[in-house]
Write an enzyme that holds these catalytic residues in place. Structure first.
Site, PDB file in Angstrom:
ATOM      1  N   ASP A 275       9.681  -2.208  -7.695  1.00 34.76           N
ATOM      2  CA  ASP A 275       9.584  -0.976  -6.919  1.00 34.76           C
ATOM      3  C   ASP A 275       8.163  -0.422  -6.957  1.00 34.76           C
ATOM      4  O   ASP A 275       7.535  -0.359  -8.020  1.00 34.76           O
ATOM      5  CB  ASP A 275      10.556   0.064  -7.496  1.00 34.76           C
ATOM      6  CG  ASP A 275      10.455   1.404  -6.804  1.00 34.76           C
ATOM      7  OD1 ASP A 275      10.835   1.490  -5.627  1.00 34.76           O
ATOM      8  OD2 ASP A 275       9.980   2.366  -7.447  1.00 34.76           O
ATOM      9  N   GLU A 308       7.412  -4.293  -3.662  1.00 38.19           N
ATOM     10  CA  GLU A 308       7.436  -3.287  -2.597  1.00 38.19           C
ATOM     11  C   GLU A 308       6.052  -2.658  -2.576  1.00 38.19           C
ATOM     12  O   GLU A 308       5.664  -1.985  -3.537  1.00 38.19           O
ATOM     13  CB  GLU A 308       8.490  -2.215  -2.863  1.00 38.19           C
ATOM     14  CG  GLU A 308       8.523  -1.158  -1.772  1.00 38.19           C
ATOM     15  CD  GLU A 308       9.025   0.198  -2.254  1.00 38.19           C
ATOM     16  OE1 GLU A 308       9.402   1.016  -1.395  1.00 38.19           O
ATOM     17  OE2 GLU A 308       9.027   0.450  -3.469  1.00 38.19           O
TER      18      GLU A 308
END
EC number: 3.2.1.141
Length: 600
Positions: A275, A308
């Site tokens: 993330d 990401e």
């Protein structure tokens, strides 16, 4: 009385081998059922004990801040560490059945009866990701219930499940991005063996399973690392979520790399999605991203690491050795094209067939162009020529792009977007790696709203923080924005499985099955070589052409409002006339507004 340890003491040399299970912190069952070894590291505590099943035992110092004790207890035993007389949850706990503020449970990973010995992982080029939030994917919201849906996903044609974060966090519901105890799977979804059973069942069906992990911050409640050693964190840098994780501290690096290995080794996940990697700040000589990639690829088998990252940096693959990147530009150009929306970060995109053609051809929109949005002014991105098509993960929806909207509405529910346009969205026929969000394949009517479970001032702060973060979007100032702390907001987000076989839902589902079948079986589309791809546009009609030794395929997507006949579209090549797919199921070569065809 144990003397105060120096700040950031160095553990004995025998504890520098990260791969050796004998040096793990937390609770480790001993071979042959001989008991459990309890171990911790602290830089501040003067007295150290472990409370097991209600009885407190003084631990032995091994030097360098390491304390250890072996006791004749096995899996299922409950424990807390006691630092200077204060009962303190174990941040290395493998399971926290009563939540992040409670006792840990001793877990033996070796007792699960795996049946996936013949599974050897999945290549990125073969991945069609399906993003799942365990709590809202089924009415029950459990690992076991999710496992029952796996045959449906296999039949749909996806090849890999992308599970949103599972690290234990505070409360009875949440997205998972406020994890506090990274080693303990979230208890409301089920026990560790239930999660193992989910992964095992997926592998039996030939489905990969990937986990979303958050290594850029901890949640605001339930993280106890600083109670053991403040040096896990630093004020040299910070993020919107608090103090920075100090990757110059060996124990913080070990905490994260060991956690990544645990998910892949002990739970058999096939890979990890990292993330928000721009916020994994590290000023060490070797960046933590590079070390994570090395650790994962050395495990053996096929394990993938995805980032990401909105920065459009090919170095993530070519230098840090990650395998793929969740990129924003394709989603953003698609959304601006279909909705005309240009608030917030969408202000940097113009939409339309020309912009989409450029983005698909180049992989992303920004490769060094100037970016002046939301107070930022800088060049963004670098050319992506060194990357292969599967290195780009494309989507038209994901948890962020739905859940970070004021009402959590899906793309087809947005103002001005018709189901024809929604069904025409072309990501599944491109050589890039596609990702679907749960329910996308039947145009689910249920939203995916932001929800958490924080009481009092913390809950209010979380809610206000979201309004501030997305202040560039006018909808967040409205009175109808759901309260993230209300249980109903969570319940609203659960999929309605009964609707998928009726009306337009069923029609959309049939299209997704057909698209995924073509992606899997068509000899031209199955070739993922980027050099086979060319793109362009004729007015509002986007075209994407793929040519290989097996033949030619042309995708045409009408992004205008006027009906266009394929024969009338001006292209720099002769268009094949054999219809392979029409997004509205027709047999003609006519493109209504929002419709697409594949010919070859």
């Amino acid at each position: 009385m144990t003397q105060t340890q120096p700040v950031t003491p160095t553990p004995p040399a025998s504890f520098q081998t990260q791969h050796d299970p004998r040096t793990r912190l937390g609770a480790t069952p001993l071979p042959g059922g001989a008991g459990t070894r309890f171990r911790l590291w602290t830089s501040t505590a003067r007295t150290v004990a472990v409370r097991v099943n209600g009885t407190e035992h003084v631990m032995t110092s091994l030097g360098g801040g390491i304390y250890e004790l072996e006791l004749p207890v096995g899996p299922g035993a409950r424990y807390l560490f006691v630092l200077d007389g204060v009962p303190t949850p174990d941040p290395y706990a493998r399971f926290l059945p009563d939540g992040v503020h409670g006792e840990a449970e001793v877990v033996d990973f070796g007792t699960f009866d795996w049946t996936d010995a013949d599974w050897h992982g999945i290549k990125l080029a073969d991945c069609v990701f399906y993003e799942v939030h365990v709590g809202t994917f089924t009415p029950e919201g459990t690992y076991r219930a999710a496992a029952e849906k796996l045959p449906y996903l296999k039949e749909l044609g996806v090849t890999a499940i992308q599970v949103m974060p599972l690290a234990a966090f505070d409360g009875q519901r949440g997205w998972g991005y406020d994890g506090a105890a990274f080693y303990a799977p979230y208890a409301p979804y089920g026990r560790p063996e239930d999660l193992m059973a989910l992964v095992d069942a997926a592998h039996r069906l030939g489905l990969g399973v990937f986990l979303d992990v958050v290594y850029n911050h901890f949640g605001p409640s339930g993280n106890y690392l600083s109670s053991y050693a403040p040096s896990y964190f630093t004020d040299r840098f910070s993020s919107a979520w608090g103090m920075g994780l100090d990757y110059a501290e060996p124990h913080m690096r070990r905490y994260v790399t060991g956690n990544a290995r645990m998910w892949l080794r002990d739970y058999h996940f096939d890979g990890l999605r990292l993330d928000a990697t721009p916020y994994m700040t590290d000023d060490s000589e070797t960046h933590i991203l590079t070390e994570l990639a090395q650790e994962i690829h050395e495990l053996g088998g096929t394990h993938l690491l995805l980032a990401e990252d909105h920065r459009n940096l090919p170095d993530l693959v070519t230098v840090n050795h990650l395998d793929g990147i969740w990129t924003d530009d394709f989603h953003h150009e698609t959304r601006v094209t279909l909705t005309g929306e240009q608030e917030g970060y969408y202000a940097g995109y113009r939409g339309g067939a020309e912009a989409l053609a450029y983005t698909i051809r180049r992989g992303w929109r920004y490769e060094g162009q100037f970016w002046a949005v939301k107070g930022e002014e800088h060049e963004r991105g670098h050319p992506s020529d060194a990357l292969e098509a599967p290195n780009f993960v494309y989507c038209i929806q994901n948890h962020d792009q739905i859940g970070n909207r004021p009402l959590g509405e899906r793309l087809h529910q947005s103002d001005g977007v018709t189901l024809h346009e929604y069904r025409g969205a072309a990501a599944l026929l491109l050589p890039m790696t596609p990702l679907l969000f749960q329910g996308q394949e039947w145009a689910a009517s249920t939203p995916f709203q932001f929800f958490s479970d924080h009481a009092g001032e913390l809950g209010q702060a979380v809610s206000e923080g979201r309004k501030k973060e997305f202040g560039g979007f006018s909808g967040f100032s409205g009175e109808d924005v759901p309260d993230p702390q209300a249980e109903q907001t969570f319940l609203n987000s659960k999929l309605n499985w009964a609707e998928r076989e009726g009306g337009e839902h069923a029609r959309t589902l049939r299209l997704y099955r057909d698209l995924l079948r073509l992606r899997r079986e068509d000899p031209v589309l199955h070739n993922r070589q980027r050099e086979n791809l060319t793109t362009g546009h004729d007015g509002d009609v986007l075209w994407v052409r793929t040519v290989t030794g097996a033949g030619e395929r042309v995708l045409l997507w009408n992004l205008g409002q006027d009906t266009r006949a394929v024969a009338e579209v001006k292209l720099p090549f002769t268009v094949p006339r054999r219809l392979l797919l029409h997004t509205e199921g027709r047999e003609d070569l006519t493109l209504g507004a929002g419709e697409a065809v594949l010919v070859g």
